[in-house]
Design a protein around this motif. Structure first.
Motif, PDB file in Angstrom:
ATOM      1  N   ASP A 131       0.659  -1.372   0.042  1.00 24.27           N
ATOM      2  CA  ASP A 131      -0.218  -0.024  -0.071  1.00 24.27           C
ATOM      3  C   ASP A 131       1.140   1.108  -0.129  1.00 24.27           C
ATOM      4  OD1 ASP A 131      -2.799   1.232   0.327  1.00 24.27           O
ATOM      5  OD2 ASP A 131      -1.874   1.878   1.784  1.00 24.27           O
ATOM      6  N   TRP A 132       1.950   1.508   1.093  1.00 16.27           N
ATOM      7  CA  TRP A 132       3.068   2.643   0.807  1.00 16.27           C
ATOM      8  C   TRP A 132       3.687   2.784  -1.013  1.00 16.27           C
ATOM      9  CZ3 TRP A 132       7.702   4.033   0.158  1.00 16.27           C
ATOM     10  CH2 TRP A 132       8.312   5.490   0.445  1.00 16.27           C
ATOM     11  N   PHE A 133       4.428   1.698  -0.998  1.00 18.85           N
ATOM     12  CA  PHE A 133       4.782   1.871  -1.850  1.00 18.85           C
ATOM     13  C   PHE A 133       4.278   2.011  -3.152  1.00 18.85           C
ATOM     14  CE2 PHE A 133       8.291  -0.005  -0.536  1.00 18.85           C
ATOM     15  CZ  PHE A 133       9.114   0.340  -1.111  1.00 18.85           C
ATOM     16  N   PRO A 146      10.013  11.895 -11.627  1.00 15.22           N
ATOM     17  CA  PRO A 146       9.458  10.884 -10.664  1.00 15.22           C
ATOM     18  C   PRO A 146      10.142   9.400 -10.874  1.00 15.22           C
ATOM     19  CG  PRO A 146       8.132  12.442 -12.214  1.00 15.22           C
ATOM     20  CD  PRO A 146       9.200  12.851 -12.270  1.00 15.22           C
ATOM     21  N   LEU A 147       9.598   8.845  -9.435  1.00 12.42           N
ATOM     22  CA  LEU A 147       9.776   6.969  -9.964  1.00 12.42           C
ATOM     23  C   LEU A 147       9.849   6.491 -10.546  1.00 12.42           C
ATOM     24  CD1 LEU A 147      10.864   6.383  -5.804  1.00 12.42           C
ATOM     25  CD2 LEU A 147      12.450   7.210  -7.786  1.00 12.42           C
ATOM     26  N   THR A 148       8.719   6.951 -11.022  1.00 11.63           N
ATOM     27  CA  THR A 148       8.559   6.681 -12.147  1.00 11.63           C
ATOM     28  C   THR A 148       8.589   6.280 -13.581  1.00 11.63           C
ATOM     29  OG1 THR A 148       6.691   8.406 -12.968  1.00 11.63           O
ATOM     30  CG2 THR A 148       6.087   6.266 -11.575  1.00 11.63           C
ATOM     31  N   GLU A 149       9.510   6.642 -13.806  1.00  7.56           N
ATOM     32  CA  GLU A 149      10.524   7.800 -14.642  1.00  7.56           C
ATOM     33  C   GLU A 149      11.559   6.885 -14.393  1.00  7.56           C
ATOM     34  OE1 GLU A 149      10.307  11.607 -16.270  1.00  7.56           O
ATOM     35  OE2 GLU A 149       8.288  11.608 -15.967  1.00  7.56           O
ATOM     36  N   GLN A 156       8.715  -1.106 -10.740  1.00  4.93           N
ATOM     37  CA  GLN A 156       8.196  -0.588  -9.767  1.00  4.93           C
ATOM     38  C   GLN A 156       7.167  -1.379  -9.122  1.00  4.93           C
ATOM     39  OE1 GLN A 156       6.153   2.518 -11.650  1.00  4.93           O
ATOM     40  NE2 GLN A 156       8.068   2.903 -13.572  1.00  4.93           N
ATOM     41  N   GLN A 157       6.090  -2.540 -10.184  1.00  7.36           N
ATOM     42  CA  GLN A 157       5.819  -3.980  -9.967  1.00  7.36           C
ATOM     43  C   GLN A 157       6.317  -4.105  -8.240  1.00  7.36           C
ATOM     44  OE1 GLN A 157       2.280  -4.509 -11.136  1.00  7.36           O
ATOM     45  NE2 GLN A 157       2.569  -2.540 -11.899  1.00  7.36           N
ATOM     46  N   ASP A 158       7.627  -4.997  -8.890  1.00 10.31           N
ATOM     47  CA  ASP A 158       7.723  -5.416  -7.925  1.00 10.31           C
ATOM     48  C   ASP A 158       7.325  -5.129  -5.879  1.00 10.31           C
ATOM     49  OD1 ASP A 158       8.977  -7.253  -8.738  1.00 10.31           O
ATOM     50  OD2 ASP A 158      11.570  -7.197  -8.553  1.00 10.31           O
ATOM     51  N   PHE A 159       7.592  -3.557  -5.753  1.00  9.51           N
ATOM     52  CA  PHE A 159       7.113  -2.782  -5.223  1.00  9.51           C
ATOM     53  C   PHE A 159       5.484  -3.368  -4.824  1.00  9.51           C
ATOM     54  CE2 PHE A 159      11.244  -0.942  -5.862  1.00  9.51           C
ATOM     55  CZ  PHE A 159      11.858  -1.908  -4.995  1.00  9.51           C
ATOM     56  N   TYR A 160       4.654  -2.916  -5.835  1.00  8.24           N
ATOM     57  CA  TYR A 160       3.853  -3.088  -5.749  1.00  8.24           C
ATOM     58  C   TYR A 160       2.519  -4.691  -5.418  1.00  8.24           C
ATOM     59  CZ  TYR A 160       3.965   1.474  -8.364  1.00  8.24           C
ATOM     60  OH  TYR A 160       4.426   2.838  -9.037  1.00  8.24           O
ATOM     61  N   TYR A 197       5.070 -18.820  -6.853  1.00  8.20           N
ATOM     62  CA  TYR A 197       4.667 -18.359  -7.743  1.00  8.20           C
ATOM     63  C   TYR A 197       5.829 -18.301  -9.026  1.00  8.20           C
ATOM     64  CZ  TYR A 197       1.221 -18.021  -4.297  1.00  8.20           C
ATOM     65  OH  TYR A 197       0.496 -18.197  -3.339  1.00  8.20           O
ATOM     66  N   PRO A 198       5.544 -18.767  -9.753  1.00  3.76           N
ATOM     67  CA  PRO A 198       6.798 -18.882 -10.622  1.00  3.76           C
ATOM     68  C   PRO A 198       6.538 -18.546 -11.761  1.00  3.76           C
ATOM     69  CG  PRO A 198       5.375 -20.953 -11.558  1.00  3.76           C
ATOM     70  CD  PRO A 198       5.070 -19.925 -10.384  1.00  3.76           C
ATOM     71  N   VAL A 199       6.347 -17.135 -11.427  1.00  3.21           N
ATOM     72  CA  VAL A 199       6.004 -15.546 -12.635  1.00  3.21           C
ATOM     73  C   VAL A 199       6.815 -14.276 -11.734  1.00  3.21           C
ATOM     74  CG1 VAL A 199       4.303 -16.778 -13.139  1.00  3.21           C
ATOM     75  CG2 VAL A 199       4.245 -15.277 -11.770  1.00  3.21           C
ATOM     76  N   PRO A 200       7.857 -13.250 -12.239  1.00  2.00           N
ATOM     77  CA  PRO A 200       7.693 -11.985 -12.049  1.00  2.00           C
ATOM     78  C   PRO A 200       6.699 -11.437 -11.523  1.00  2.00           C
ATOM     79  CG  PRO A 200       7.310 -11.932 -14.158  1.00  2.00           C
ATOM     80  CD  PRO A 200       7.434 -13.403 -13.741  1.00  2.00           C
ATOM     81  N   SER A 201       7.004  -9.855 -11.015  1.00  2.00           N
ATOM     82  CA  SER A 201       6.029  -8.771 -10.943  1.00  2.00           C
ATOM     83  C   SER A 201       4.837  -8.871 -11.988  1.00  2.00           C
ATOM     84  CB  SER A 201       6.102  -8.288 -10.130  1.00  2.00           C
ATOM     85  OG  SER A 201       7.191  -7.509 -10.883  1.00  2.00           O
ATOM     86  N   THR A 202       5.389  -8.541 -12.969  1.00  5.02           N
ATOM     87  CA  THR A 202       4.763  -8.310 -14.684  1.00  5.02           C
ATOM     88  C   THR A 202       3.844  -9.222 -14.545  1.00  5.02           C
ATOM     89  OG1 THR A 202       6.862  -8.618 -15.677  1.00  5.02           O
ATOM     90  CG2 THR A 202       6.275  -6.368 -15.141  1.00  5.02           C
ATOM     91  N   GLY A 203       3.818 -10.619 -14.362  1.00  9.04           N
ATOM     92  CA  GLY A 203       2.989 -12.222 -14.800  1.00  9.04           C
ATOM     93  C   GLY A 203       1.910 -12.124 -13.775  1.00  9.04           C
ATOM     94  N   VAL A 204       2.004 -11.404 -12.952  1.00  5.11           N
ATOM     95  CA  VAL A 204       0.969 -11.618 -11.474  1.00  5.11           C
ATOM     96  C   VAL A 204      -0.493 -10.816 -12.865  1.00  5.11           C
ATOM     97  CG1 VAL A 204      -0.199 -10.660  -9.293  1.00  5.11           C
ATOM     98  CG2 VAL A 204       2.353 -10.741 -10.193  1.00  5.11           C
ATOM     99  N   LEU A 205      -1.299 -12.093 -13.279  1.00  2.00           N
ATOM    100  CA  LEU A 205      -3.041 -12.798 -13.317  1.00  2.00           C
ATOM    101  C   LEU A 205      -3.701 -12.700 -12.184  1.00  2.00           C
ATOM    102  CD1 LEU A 205      -2.171 -13.202 -16.607  1.00  2.00           C
ATOM    103  CD2 LEU A 205      -2.981 -11.006 -16.048  1.00  2.00           C
TER     104      LEU A 205
END
Length: 471
Positions: A131-133, A146-149, A156-160, A197-205
């Motif tokens: 939630d904080w990130f 901005p950190l998003t850039e 980013q998704q690792d922290f989200y 969960y053998p996926v990276p943060s960008t593979g979370v579905l």
């Protein structure tokens, strides 16, 4: 997949053997893993981390340590049952008695470390970090941007999607400084087993229906390690078969233990539990015997016949034991019934799916949620825990944004950085060497979450009070 590669004894760091010749150490590689875990400070810290009830003073209530010991025991028992079924039913000619011995050792170890990466204050700690990130990464800046850039999408998704499972892999492979930068340097078979969960943060579905995509399994920082593990075990993008067994043992442990702990704490009574089992399961059994309810009531009658002074306590405790045995039986049946699909990486459910245990698992979870997790005492503790973790992130992230950048640090930032263990900073410097600026920034943010995740409940509370001048 086949067991010869699945039970890979390889490690990230291979040590040279003694020049005297053959080693006198007769342990298997997986038995060595067990002793490395048991002797680690990270494992010991679990004794002061929350399972459900934060900072509870009762010796009876489970901590992460006692929960992990229970999962370890249940994992091994379940592994023994499943392995014996594979052999007796002739499901796999390559599966041997040595295979059985190895998977029992691996599962024993996996149970011990499956929660080792969880931050203080239970799963709520994970939620507070996520939630904080989500709130702060879009508004924080680094060198005027901005950190998003600055950070890539995956960073980013690792922290989200911050996840204790991914942190566990990071901790045992890097952060626990045993001999060198390889952490505990555990076998690849064991590491693959704890990657739920053998996926990276960008593979979370989470809505895909595939159990392996519900959450992230590894950070960008460990992606290369994951590839080495998966390549060695032959599991890239799919679950290791032992992961299903570990997950089932975890489900059995916490679904039943939460009920027992809730009863002990007075969150649910024997009478309320019988009522809830009626409410949740009568429709499932459709006029037939409600098995969990009949077990509970039988244990109560047995206690009365014995003249037990606390028949309801006796009934609930023995109900838990018998439910665990029944759920082990069902999970064993689930694994063997879908053995080929599991070995081909096609099974998308847990081991209880389609068995008589599925509605029982769901009912126990719902009962615990209704009577514990949304209760007033727990909600108050979670609000307090959220305030502590938010304060740490507010404070330490801002201090570390400029760390190791050549910029002059303020007096307060310097003091805060000195508070963080040199071990975490040493690991950061090792892996950030010669990396581009955005990677180094990402690793500094991980340094902060490493520090917070390594805290026990008591340490986090005490440090918060000290930094805020609260006696």
């Amino acid at each position: 997949m086949n067991w010869n590669t699945l039970l890979s004894p390889r490690r990230k760091g291979e040590y040279q053997r003694s020049s005297a010749g053959k080693s006198s150490d007769l342990r298997t590689e997986f038995e060595k893993d067990y002793h490395r875990i048991i002797g680690s400070a990270s494992f010991r810290r679990l004794q002061d981390k929350t399972q459900v009830f934060p900072l509870d003073k009762s010796d009876f209530i489970r901590t992460r340590l006692t929960h992990s010991l229970e999962v370890s025991s249940l994992s091994k028992s379940l592994g023994q049952n499943i392995a014996e079924s594979i052999i007796q039913k002739g499901l796999d000619p390559e599966f041997t008695e040595q295979s059985k011995s190895n998977i029992c050792d691996i599962l024993l170890c996996a149970g011990l470390i499956h929660d080792i990466g969880n931050p203080p204050f239970g799963h709520f700690g994970e939620e507070a970090i996520r939630d904080w990130f989500r709130k702060n990464i879009p508004v924080l800046e680094f060198r005027g941007k901005p950190l998003t850039e600055v950070l890539t999408k995956q960073m980013q998704q690792d922290f989200y999607h911050f996840e204790g499972n991914a942190q566990a892999l990071r901790l045992v492979s890097k952060l626990h400084l045993l001999v060198n930068e390889y952490g505990m340097n555990l076998t690849f078979a064991l590491l693959d087993t704890i990657i739920k969960y053998p996926v990276p943060s960008t593979g979370v579905l989470p809505d895909s229906g595939r159990i392996c995509e519900k959450k992230m399994g590894y950070f960008y920082a460990e992606e290369e390690l994951y590839r080495k593990i998966a390549d060695s075990c032959g599991t890239f993008g799919v679950r290791h078969p032992l992961t299903y067994i570990l997950e089932a043992a975890d489900d059995i442990a916490y679904r039943t233990a939460d009920i027992e702990d809730a009863f002990k704490k007075g969150f649910i009574s024997y009478d309320r539990l019988t009522s809830e089992l009626h409410s949740h399961l009568d429709a499932i059994y459709q006029g037939k015997e409600n098995y969990p309810l009949s077990v509970l009531e039988h244990q109560y009658r047995k206690a009365l016949e014995r003249g037990d002074k606390e028949p309801k306590r006796y009934a609930v405790s023995n109900f838990i034991i018998r439910m665990q045995g029944y759920l082990i039986y069902c999970a064993t049946a689930g694994f063997t019934a879908h053995y080929r699909e599991i070995m081909e990486g096609r099974w998308e459910h847990d081991l209880f799916y389609g068995t008589a245990a599925a509605p029982i698992i769901k009912a126990l979870g719902n009962i615990a949620y209704d009577h514990v997790f949304v209760s007033m005492p727990i909600l108050k503790l979670e609000v307090a825990a959220g305030k502590i973790i938010t304060y740490f992130l507010d404070t330490f992230v801002h201090a570390f944004l400029s760390y190791d950048t050549g910029q002059k640090l303020g007096m307060m930032e310097g003091k805060l950085i000195h508070l963080v263990s040199d071990n975490y900073k040493q690991i950061y410097h090792f892996y950030s060497r010669n990396q581009p600026e955005n990677v180094r920034l990402y690793l500094r943010l991980l340094l902060v979450t490493d520090y917070i995740s390594g805290m026990t409940d008591s340490f986090a509370k005490d440090l918060y009070q000290q930094l805020n001048g609260i006696e």
